[in-house]
Write an enzyme that holds these catalytic residues in place. Sequence first.
Site, PDB file in Angstrom:
ATOM      1  N   GLN A 101       0.863  -1.183   0.000  1.00  9.60           N
ATOM      2  CA  GLN A 101       0.000   0.000   0.000  1.00  9.60           C
ATOM      3  C   GLN A 101       0.902   1.236   0.000  1.00  9.60           C
ATOM      4  O   GLN A 101       1.601   1.502   0.972  1.00  9.60           O
ATOM      5  CB  GLN A 101      -0.921   0.030   1.218  1.00  9.60           C
ATOM      6  CG  GLN A 101      -1.931   1.180   1.145  1.00  9.60           C
ATOM      7  CD  GLN A 101      -2.720   1.364   2.427  1.00  9.60           C
ATOM      8  OE1 GLN A 101      -2.165   1.735   3.456  1.00  9.60           O
ATOM      9  NE2 GLN A 101      -4.025   1.128   2.361  1.00  9.60           N
ATOM     10  N   TYR A 184      -5.930  10.585   4.336  1.00 10.33           N
ATOM     11  CA  TYR A 184      -4.567  10.856   3.902  1.00 10.33           C
ATOM     12  C   TYR A 184      -4.575  11.590   2.560  1.00 10.33           C
ATOM     13  O   TYR A 184      -5.633  11.944   2.043  1.00 10.33           O
ATOM     14  CB  TYR A 184      -3.758   9.556   3.907  1.00 10.33           C
ATOM     15  CG  TYR A 184      -3.692   8.969   5.299  1.00 10.33           C
ATOM     16  CD1 TYR A 184      -3.189   9.709   6.372  1.00 10.33           C
ATOM     17  CD2 TYR A 184      -4.188   7.698   5.577  1.00 10.33           C
ATOM     18  CE1 TYR A 184      -3.162   9.209   7.662  1.00 10.33           C
ATOM     19  CE2 TYR A 184      -4.167   7.186   6.869  1.00 10.33           C
ATOM     20  CZ  TYR A 184      -3.654   7.945   7.901  1.00 10.33           C
ATOM     21  OH  TYR A 184      -3.641   7.451   9.188  1.00 10.33           O
ATOM     22  N   ARG A 232      -7.432   1.964  -2.358  1.00 10.73           N
ATOM     23  CA  ARG A 232      -8.309   1.879  -1.189  1.00 10.73           C
ATOM     24  C   ARG A 232      -8.961   3.245  -1.031  1.00 10.73           C
ATOM     25  O   ARG A 232      -8.282   4.276  -1.074  1.00 10.73           O
ATOM     26  CB  ARG A 232      -7.521   1.514   0.068  1.00 10.73           C
ATOM     27  CG  ARG A 232      -8.430   1.141   1.238  1.00 10.73           C
ATOM     28  CD  ARG A 232      -7.668   0.776   2.483  1.00 10.73           C
ATOM     29  NE  ARG A 232      -8.472  -0.101   3.344  1.00 10.73           N
ATOM     30  CZ  ARG A 232      -8.117  -0.445   4.582  1.00 10.73           C
ATOM     31  NH1 ARG A 232      -6.993  -0.002   5.104  1.00 10.73           N
ATOM     32  NH2 ARG A 232      -8.885  -1.252   5.288  1.00 10.73           N
ATOM     33  N   LEU A 303     -15.200  -4.406  10.666  1.00  9.58           N
ATOM     34  CA  LEU A 303     -15.982  -5.186  11.623  1.00  9.58           C
ATOM     35  C   LEU A 303     -16.566  -6.444  10.988  1.00  9.58           C
ATOM     36  O   LEU A 303     -17.717  -6.803  11.224  1.00  9.58           O
ATOM     37  CB  LEU A 303     -17.066  -4.329  12.274  1.00  9.58           C
ATOM     38  CG  LEU A 303     -16.571  -3.337  13.331  1.00  9.58           C
ATOM     39  CD1 LEU A 303     -17.728  -2.567  13.941  1.00  9.58           C
ATOM     40  CD2 LEU A 303     -15.770  -4.043  14.429  1.00  9.58           C
TER      41      LEU A 303
END
Length: 372
Positions: A101, A184, A232, A303
């Site tokens: 990444q 970011y 992402r 989750l």
Amino acid sequence: MPPLLFDSLRLDGLTLENRIVVAPMCQYSARDGEASDWHMMHLGQLALSGAGLLTLEATAISPEARITDWDLGLYSDGCERALARVLGAIREYAPIPVCIQIAHAGRKASSEAPWRGGAQIAPDAPQGWRTEAPSAVPHAEGEIPPHALDAADLKRIRDGFVATARRAMRLGIDAVELHGAHGYLLHQFLSPIANRRSDSYGGSLENRMRFPLEVFEAVRDVVPAGKPVWMRVSATDWVEGGWDIEETVALAEALKARGAPAIHVSSGGVSPKQRITLGPGYQVPYAERIKAETGLVTIAVGLITEARQAETILQEGKADAIALARAMLYDPRWPWHAAAELGAQVQAPAQYWRCQPREQKDLFKAASFGQR
């Protein structure tokens, strides 16, 4: 037919043995951007997990692109040598493809490690520096505003992503994920919360997407054909007036048109004003919508902790792969246990075969794990 979670998945020219992805997880344990013995231990155990893909933590393109002074980087020969040592051990002992990444923290750089509070470190303090961002707007109230990037800065950063991608290819890394999520730099360009520019990189959706897409194109150009490159993303800022799912779908379409075979769907991170509604699989509906509207291979995250929960997401067509972070830290053998529960097989080193429960002697399948 195996459970979908343990069915193979093709991403461009890369085939994953199963659809479990170890998500990137920052460790804040590098020295001058260089991978340490901690990375050898941490990534080593995850490489033996039986997952289909191992993603390295956010890897900075320059010292100022790091979130903290202890972040992993790939911007120098020293960084490259240190990471080569870790990857060499993984290749010798674990047949798992590795994704990097590539990241720039933007205005969220120059921070403390999270277990020390994560606050911004002033530029003139030890282990601090001046941050940079699309606009001179701080992430949180009371922080020092970042330097607003000019045209020369944008070229420097694009070139930095490309240089890091080239180093990753020299290291034999199998796939590239660009970090466009969690507040970011690339996400900062996308979100009107952080991007207040009045030039061709701000304002309209087309303009806000321009720099992240330029970075994607530049990286895609230097990664060999067949090796997948994707992004992402944060599907929503969870703030009124911020980046949202409709804009994310538009970005996904643009990435697909430029050769992205997949998209990794997370959310949030660009503002401390976010209000996130947490619950099991709370981000899956965003992955489901992007998959339905774009046809991209979609990686869901957030989750997702139970094997049957992950399998149901895939069976219902809401995503194509499942990324695990905290669940994998808690249980580095999560794929083994999922395979046992769902009636599948998973790769494991022969050195560990004797741990199989007596009633599941066919749980593990043979693979080359550097046996002696």
